[in-house]
Design a protein around this motif. Structure first.
Motif, PDB file in Angstrom:
ATOM      1  N   LYS A 178       0.882  -1.336   0.033  1.00 25.28           N
ATOM      2  CA  LYS A 178       0.156  -0.110  -0.153  1.00 25.28           C
ATOM      3  C   LYS A 178       0.729   1.138   0.122  1.00 25.28           C
ATOM      4  O   LYS A 178       0.566   2.299  -0.797  1.00 25.28           O
ATOM      5  CB  LYS A 178      -0.954   0.114   1.255  1.00 25.28           C
ATOM      6  N   MET A 179       1.979   1.253   0.706  1.00 26.70           N
ATOM      7  CA  MET A 179       2.808   2.577   1.012  1.00 26.70           C
ATOM      8  C   MET A 179       3.474   2.540  -0.598  1.00 26.70           C
ATOM      9  O   MET A 179       3.745   3.684  -1.167  1.00 26.70           O
ATOM     10  CB  MET A 179       3.988   2.320   1.901  1.00 26.70           C
ATOM     11  N   SER A 180       3.896   1.480  -1.105  1.00 27.22           N
ATOM     12  CA  SER A 180       4.479   1.595  -2.466  1.00 27.22           C
ATOM     13  C   SER A 180       3.674   2.248  -3.580  1.00 27.22           C
ATOM     14  O   SER A 180       3.942   2.916  -4.385  1.00 27.22           O
ATOM     15  CB  SER A 180       4.995   0.236  -3.181  1.00 27.22           C
ATOM     16  N   ASP A 181       2.315   2.074  -3.322  1.00 30.43           N
ATOM     17  CA  ASP A 181       1.318   2.453  -4.463  1.00 30.43           C
ATOM     18  C   ASP A 181       1.141   3.849  -3.950  1.00 30.43           C
ATOM     19  O   ASP A 181       0.825   4.804  -4.912  1.00 30.43           O
ATOM     20  CB  ASP A 181       0.085   1.707  -4.305  1.00 30.43           C
ATOM     21  N   ILE A 182       0.977   4.415  -2.707  1.00 28.75           N
ATOM     22  CA  ILE A 182       0.977   5.602  -2.394  1.00 28.75           C
ATOM     23  C   ILE A 182       1.920   6.805  -2.927  1.00 28.75           C
ATOM     24  O   ILE A 182       1.684   7.717  -3.561  1.00 28.75           O
ATOM     25  CB  ILE A 182       0.614   5.912  -0.623  1.00 28.75           C
ATOM     26  N   TYR A 183       3.241   6.250  -2.731  1.00 24.66           N
ATOM     27  CA  TYR A 183       4.377   6.929  -2.893  1.00 24.66           C
ATOM     28  C   TYR A 183       4.920   6.556  -4.397  1.00 24.66           C
ATOM     29  O   TYR A 183       6.065   6.894  -4.926  1.00 24.66           O
ATOM     30  CB  TYR A 183       5.465   6.655  -2.189  1.00 24.66           C
ATOM     31  N   ALA A 184       4.198   6.107  -5.299  1.00 21.23           N
ATOM     32  CA  ALA A 184       4.544   5.286  -6.654  1.00 21.23           C
ATOM     33  C   ALA A 184       5.463   6.369  -7.398  1.00 21.23           C
ATOM     34  O   ALA A 184       6.541   6.083  -8.073  1.00 21.23           O
ATOM     35  CB  ALA A 184       3.456   4.757  -7.601  1.00 21.23           C
ATOM     36  N   TRP A 185       4.906   7.819  -7.349  1.00 23.05           N
ATOM     37  CA  TRP A 185       5.468   8.840  -8.093  1.00 23.05           C
ATOM     38  C   TRP A 185       6.471   9.739  -7.394  1.00 23.05           C
ATOM     39  O   TRP A 185       7.247  10.545  -7.739  1.00 23.05           O
ATOM     40  CB  TRP A 185       4.354   9.588  -8.838  1.00 23.05           C
ATOM     41  N   THR A 186       6.460   9.630  -5.839  1.00 23.90           N
ATOM     42  CA  THR A 186       7.298  10.294  -5.075  1.00 23.90           C
ATOM     43  C   THR A 186       8.646   9.579  -4.782  1.00 23.90           C
ATOM     44  O   THR A 186       9.546  10.275  -4.781  1.00 23.90           O
ATOM     45  CB  THR A 186       6.473  10.764  -3.761  1.00 23.90           C
ATOM     46  N   VAL A 187       8.630   8.396  -4.363  1.00 17.92           N
ATOM     47  CA  VAL A 187       9.680   7.607  -4.168  1.00 17.92           C
ATOM     48  C   VAL A 187       9.950   6.347  -4.915  1.00 17.92           C
ATOM     49  O   VAL A 187       9.133   5.585  -5.240  1.00 17.92           O
ATOM     50  CB  VAL A 187       9.455   6.962  -2.358  1.00 17.92           C
ATOM     51  N   ASP A 188      10.968   6.335  -5.498  1.00 24.01           N
ATOM     52  CA  ASP A 188      11.287   5.107  -6.410  1.00 24.01           C
ATOM     53  C   ASP A 188      11.743   3.857  -5.414  1.00 24.01           C
ATOM     54  O   ASP A 188      12.897   3.610  -4.984  1.00 24.01           O
ATOM     55  CB  ASP A 188      12.522   5.547  -7.229  1.00 24.01           C
ATOM     56  N   VAL A 200       4.132   5.129   9.662  1.00 21.30           N
ATOM     57  CA  VAL A 200       2.813   4.774   8.971  1.00 21.30           C
ATOM     58  C   VAL A 200       1.754   4.673  10.252  1.00 21.30           C
ATOM     59  O   VAL A 200       2.294   3.977  11.155  1.00 21.30           O
ATOM     60  CB  VAL A 200       2.919   3.425   8.397  1.00 21.30           C
ATOM     61  N   ILE A 201       0.652   5.115  10.056  1.00 23.63           N
ATOM     62  CA  ILE A 201      -0.435   5.034  10.705  1.00 23.63           C
ATOM     63  C   ILE A 201      -1.464   4.323   9.741  1.00 23.63           C
ATOM     64  O   ILE A 201      -1.870   4.891   8.744  1.00 23.63           O
ATOM     65  CB  ILE A 201      -1.064   6.410  11.274  1.00 23.63           C
ATOM     66  N   TYR A 202      -1.998   3.153  10.282  1.00 26.88           N
ATOM     67  CA  TYR A 202      -2.826   2.281   9.611  1.00 26.88           C
ATOM     68  C   TYR A 202      -3.884   1.622  10.531  1.00 26.88           C
ATOM     69  O   TYR A 202      -3.959   1.560  11.618  1.00 26.88           O
ATOM     70  CB  TYR A 202      -2.434   1.305   8.464  1.00 26.88           C
ATOM     71  N   SER A 210     -12.273 -10.122  17.096  1.00 23.59           N
ATOM     72  CA  SER A 210     -11.182 -11.084  17.705  1.00 23.59           C
ATOM     73  C   SER A 210     -10.541 -11.752  16.351  1.00 23.59           C
ATOM     74  O   SER A 210      -9.395 -11.908  16.455  1.00 23.59           O
ATOM     75  CB  SER A 210     -11.592 -12.238  18.432  1.00 23.59           C
ATOM     76  N   ILE A 211     -11.321 -11.983  15.398  1.00 22.99           N
ATOM     77  CA  ILE A 211     -10.393 -12.600  14.141  1.00 22.99           C
ATOM     78  C   ILE A 211     -10.172 -11.584  13.032  1.00 22.99           C
ATOM     79  O   ILE A 211     -10.464 -10.786  12.545  1.00 22.99           O
ATOM     80  CB  ILE A 211     -11.497 -13.586  13.365  1.00 22.99           C
ATOM     81  N   TYR A 212      -8.713 -11.674  13.106  1.00 26.32           N
ATOM     82  CA  TYR A 212      -7.746 -10.825  12.118  1.00 26.32           C
ATOM     83  C   TYR A 212      -8.522 -11.080  10.535  1.00 26.32           C
ATOM     84  O   TYR A 212      -8.358 -11.924  10.273  1.00 26.32           O
ATOM     85  CB  TYR A 212      -6.397 -10.954  12.233  1.00 26.32           C
ATOM     86  N   ALA A 213      -8.637  -9.901  10.071  1.00 31.40           N
ATOM     87  CA  ALA A 213      -9.050 -10.061   8.528  1.00 31.40           C
ATOM     88  C   ALA A 213      -8.312  -9.058   7.731  1.00 31.40           C
ATOM     89  O   ALA A 213      -8.837  -8.793   6.641  1.00 31.40           O
ATOM     90  CB  ALA A 213     -10.606  -9.419   8.515  1.00 31.40           C
ATOM     91  N   GLY A 214      -7.164  -8.809   8.196  1.00 33.26           N
ATOM     92  CA  GLY A 214      -6.301  -7.886   7.116  1.00 33.26           C
ATOM     93  C   GLY A 214      -6.198  -6.553   7.372  1.00 33.26           C
ATOM     94  O   GLY A 214      -6.761  -5.932   8.258  1.00 33.26           O
ATOM     95  N   VAL A 215      -5.252  -5.757   6.615  1.00 36.76           N
ATOM     96  CA  VAL A 215      -5.000  -4.612   6.574  1.00 36.76           C
ATOM     97  C   VAL A 215      -6.199  -3.817   5.792  1.00 36.76           C
ATOM     98  O   VAL A 215      -6.612  -4.098   4.899  1.00 36.76           O
ATOM     99  CB  VAL A 215      -3.820  -4.153   5.956  1.00 36.76           C
ATOM    100  N   ASP A 216      -6.734  -2.856   6.503  1.00 34.50           N
ATOM    101  CA  ASP A 216      -7.742  -1.737   5.774  1.00 34.50           C
ATOM    102  C   ASP A 216      -7.095  -0.751   5.019  1.00 34.50           C
ATOM    103  O   ASP A 216      -7.080  -0.670   3.772  1.00 34.50           O
ATOM    104  CB  ASP A 216      -8.692  -1.440   6.905  1.00 34.50           C
ATOM    105  N   GLN A 217      -6.847   0.222   5.696  1.00 34.25           N
ATOM    106  CA  GLN A 217      -6.320   1.524   4.928  1.00 34.25           C
ATOM    107  C   GLN A 217      -5.096   1.965   5.727  1.00 34.25           C
ATOM    108  O   GLN A 217      -4.994   1.874   6.969  1.00 34.25           O
ATOM    109  CB  GLN A 217      -7.292   2.478   4.716  1.00 34.25           C
ATOM    110  N   ILE A 218      -4.130   2.570   4.915  1.00 32.79           N
ATOM    111  CA  ILE A 218      -3.341   3.617   5.377  1.00 32.79           C
ATOM    112  C   ILE A 218      -3.908   4.996   5.586  1.00 32.79           C
ATOM    113  O   ILE A 218      -4.256   5.633   4.833  1.00 32.79           O
ATOM    114  CB  ILE A 218      -1.878   3.683   4.543  1.00 32.79           C
TER     115      ILE A 218
END
Length: 442
Positions: A178-188, A200-202, A210-218
């Protein structure tokens, strides 16, 4: 008092005591019997909108070769019944797209001699589910499990890659994607350096708390590349259309109208080069008007911008390919796909999967050849001054700056998590330093 009177008195007292004990025993037994006979109502066990106490619950996963009909047939339904259920469900749920490994649940009731299914529930992921209820007529319902979002914070100093650094800390590598997508044009991210730092805050998703279902959003991020800081804040610019993007601390959009690469975490194996010698063609000079991104077979290929598919076919040296027209100026093409996902006329958005990396056509290894057209001419996308994505409107800018102020303070207050030091490497370096110091002192 005579002996006879005394004896009679003692006998009377003993008899009264015995009767009292017997009465108490009878009362206690009656109370126990009443409690045993009292019907205790079971606690409701609700899931998918049903009280599971009313059914025999069968849980399983889709196996290779399974079909909707075969699952119901194995559980005591005959083919005429199954046919009617399929006919009733076909307009609302495609039963042919059950995926191997995904869980399903059958709610069973007592039949004449065996238990019979009355409801089939399929879970394509941890949150969504589809109910096919055929207790009376066939009804298809779609639902979602209750999800709680929990905010997390993470920091780190790059020791190899962002992916590796997060993995070392036991954090989800989805954050890296997700971070690589956000910074696609800013950081190589192909050229990040050891010592680059991030915060990062996400949010993470939990089902039933109780059941982990993955990362939502940054929610927000900070990346320091070559000593230069880059902030990113998630902000909704259109509440009606739910348009969300990432902007820096001055309200500038971090994205461009085009992604830098059609695949995530790949590497450029060959750049646009009109004088390149190609081994496949006997090392002769042949213009290479594309940029090759090497990636494993099956890696998703993403449309780098919004547009309409104008070609999706297999042809000659291109192999399986897709071409997308973005506007009157720009078009892109994606070659050598293993499989195509879109057809001519489909509208795709930036980041949509349009196919998967393969080796079809003239290619010596798995990659996607990315070609870029400007005004009908193939050009190098990395040398174009490409347009930025939509900026924040002036009317929203004040609201945005007020919104990010406390989040930026939260980011700035986070301390960097230092990279783990390899103990053997540390001792070796320490011994070398000591040896150098000893030579200097001698």
């Amino acid at each position: 008092m005579s002996k006879n009177v005394v004896g009679l008195f003692i006998l009377t007292v003993f008899t009264l005591i015995s009767c009292k004990k017997q009465t108490n025993t009878v009362d206690e037994q009656a109370q126990i019997s009443a409690l045993v006979e009292e019907k205790v109502e079971p606690v409701e066990l609700m899931e998918f909108g049903y009280n599971l106490n009313d059914y025999t619950v069968v849980r399983d996963t889709i196996k290779a070769g399974d079909s909707f009909g075969e699952i119901l047939q194995r559980n005591n339904l005959d083919y005429p019944q199954i046919y009617n259920i399929v006919e009733g469900a076909k307009d609302s749920f495609d039963i042919t797209k059950l995926q191997v490994g995904k869980p399903y649940t059958l709610l069973m009731v007592e039949g004449d001699s065996v238990k019979l299914p009355k409801c089939f529930i399929y879970q394509p992921n941890k949150i969504d589910y589809v109910v096919v209820d055929f207790a009376d007529t066939t009804i298809v319902k779609k639902g979602k499990k209750d999800v709680t979002l929990v905010e997390r914070e993470a920091t780190g100093v790059i020791d190899g890659s962002l992916y590796f650094t997060l993995q070392e800390q036991g954090l989800s590598t989805i954050v890296a994607y997700k971070m690589s997508d956000i910074y696609a044009w800013t950081v190589d991210f192909f050229r990040i350096q050891k010592g680059d730092r991030f915060k990062v805050i996400y949010t993470e998703k939990y089902i039933d708390d109780s059941i982990y279902a993955g990362v939502d959003q940054i929610k927000a991020a900070y990346f320091e590349h070559k000593g230069e800081p880059f902030y990113a804040f998630r902000f909704e610019t259109d509440s009606t259309k739910h348009i969300v993007d990432y902007f820096d601390e001055s309200a500038n959009n971090l994205r461009r109208a085009f992604l830098k690469a059609p695949v995530q975490f790949s590497r450029i194996s060959s750049r646009y080069n009109l004088k390149r010698r190609i081994a496949y063609y006997g090392n002769r000079v042949r213009p290479h008007r594309g940029t090759d991104f090497a990636a494993p077979v099956g890696t998703p290929i993403l449309s780098t911008a919004n547009g309409t598919v104008i070609a999706s076919e297999r042809r000659g040296g291109n192999g399986n390919y897709v071409k997308v027209k973005h506007n009157s100026t720009y078009s892109t093409q994606y070659l050598h796909m293993q499989k195509r996902k879109v057809k001519v006329g489909d509208y795709v958005k930036q980041g949509d999967v349009i196919g998967w990396v393969g080796m079809t056509g003239n290619t010596s290894g798995p990659h996607v050849c990315y070609r870029f057209w400007k005004n009908g001419k193939q050009v190098d996308p990395f040398k174009q001054d490409l347009p930025q994505a939509e900026p924040i409107s002036d009317s929203l800018k004040v609201k945005y700056l007020d919104y990010i102020h406390p989040i930026k303070q939260q980011l700035d207050a986070l301390m960097f998590e230092s990279p783990k030091v390899d103990e053997e490497e540390f001792i070796t370096e320490l011994n070398q330093d000591n040896a150098i110091s000893s030579k200097k002192s001698n």
